[in-house]
Design a protein around this motif. Structure first.
Motif, short mmCIF file in Angstrom:
data_model
loop_
_atom_site.label_atom_id
_atom_site.label_comp_id
_atom_site.label_asym_id
_atom_site.label_seq_id
_atom_site.Cartn_x
_atom_site.Cartn_y
_atom_site.Cartn_z
N ARG A 1 0.85 -1.18 0.00
CA ARG A 1 0.00 0.00 0.00
C ARG A 1 0.89 1.24 0.00
O ARG A 1 2.05 1.19 0.41
CB ARG A 1 -0.92 0.00 1.22
CG ARG A 1 -1.93 -1.14 1.14
CD ARG A 1 -2.85 -1.15 2.30
NE ARG A 1 -3.75 0.01 2.23
CZ ARG A 1 -4.78 0.16 3.04
NH1 ARG A 1 -5.05 -0.74 3.95
NH2 ARG A 1 -5.53 1.23 2.93
N GLU B 1 -13.45 1.76 -2.09
CA GLU B 1 -13.81 1.71 -0.68
C GLU B 1 -13.73 3.12 -0.11
O GLU B 1 -13.15 4.01 -0.71
CB GLU B 1 -12.82 0.82 0.10
CG GLU B 1 -12.75 -0.60 -0.38
CD GLU B 1 -11.64 -1.38 0.30
OE1 GLU B 1 -10.85 -0.79 1.07
OE2 GLU B 1 -11.56 -2.59 0.07
N VAL B 2 -14.29 3.29 1.06
CA VAL B 2 -14.16 4.55 1.78
C VAL B 2 -13.54 4.22 3.13
O VAL B 2 -14.11 3.44 3.88
CB VAL B 2 -15.53 5.24 1.97
CG1 VAL B 2 -15.39 6.51 2.79
CG2 VAL B 2 -16.16 5.52 0.63
N PRO B 3 -12.36 4.75 3.43
CA PRO B 3 -11.50 5.56 2.59
C PRO B 3 -10.88 4.72 1.47
O PRO B 3 -10.76 3.49 1.59
CB PRO B 3 -10.42 6.07 3.56
CG PRO B 3 -10.36 5.05 4.63
CD PRO B 3 -11.75 4.49 4.75
N PRO B 4 -10.47 5.37 0.37
CA PRO B 4 -9.93 4.61 -0.76
C PRO B 4 -8.65 3.87 -0.37
O PRO B 4 -7.84 4.36 0.41
CB PRO B 4 -9.63 5.67 -1.81
CG PRO B 4 -9.85 6.98 -1.17
CD PRO B 4 -10.52 6.78 0.13
N ARG B 5 -8.51 2.68 -0.91
CA ARG B 5 -7.32 1.86 -0.67
C ARG B 5 -6.59 1.73 -2.01
O ARG B 5 -7.18 1.36 -3.02
CB ARG B 5 -7.71 0.48 -0.16
CG ARG B 5 -6.52 -0.43 0.09
CD ARG B 5 -6.91 -1.68 0.85
NE ARG B 5 -8.05 -2.36 0.29
CZ ARG B 5 -8.04 -3.62 -0.17
NH1 ARG B 5 -6.92 -4.31 -0.15
NH2 ARG B 5 -9.13 -4.17 -0.65
#
Length: 125
Positions: free
Chosen positions: A46, A82-86
């Protein structure tokens, strides 16, 4: 940003077009790309993990280097809705073909460093 019509830019393009090693160094070169590629050679990371794991790199520089590697088709950026973005990064199939070269470069660099700057071993008293 330099002009594409400058003598320096033209010479660089001619060299990269005619020499595979020069082109490879163009793709891999710089202070941060080897560190990024080293980490990604072990798997998917990530953005935040890369930033924390590469000492001294700024967020802006990491973004710029990742974009260049992505434009060169060496890594891919995976965005999950997704929230938060991944956001994750990993080597592409083309990037995977670099593994033996990256390993050889690492091995040679370690050997050279030890040869040129041997660590002095102190004798026990």
């Amino acid at each position: 940003m330099r002009k594409e019509t400058s003598t320096n830019a033209i010479n660089e393009k001619q060299l990269n077009d005619s020499c595979g090693m020069a082109y490879s160094l163009h793709v891999l070169g710089g202070r941060w790309k080897p560190a990024i590629l080293c980490r990604l050679s072990y798997g998917t990371w990530r953005f935040g993990e890369l930033r924390k794991n590469i000492d001294g790199i700024s967020e802006r520089m990491l973004v710029a280097q990742l974009r260049e590697l992505e434009n060169d088709k060496v890594i891919e950026r995976l965005v999950y809705p997704e929230v938060p973005p991944r956001v994750e990064y990993r080597l592409t199939a083309l990037g995977e073909t670099m593994r033996p070269m990256l390993k050889a470069m690492s091995d040679w660099g370690n050997m050279h460093r030890q040869t040129v700057n041997p660590v002095e071993v102190s004798e026990p008293a």
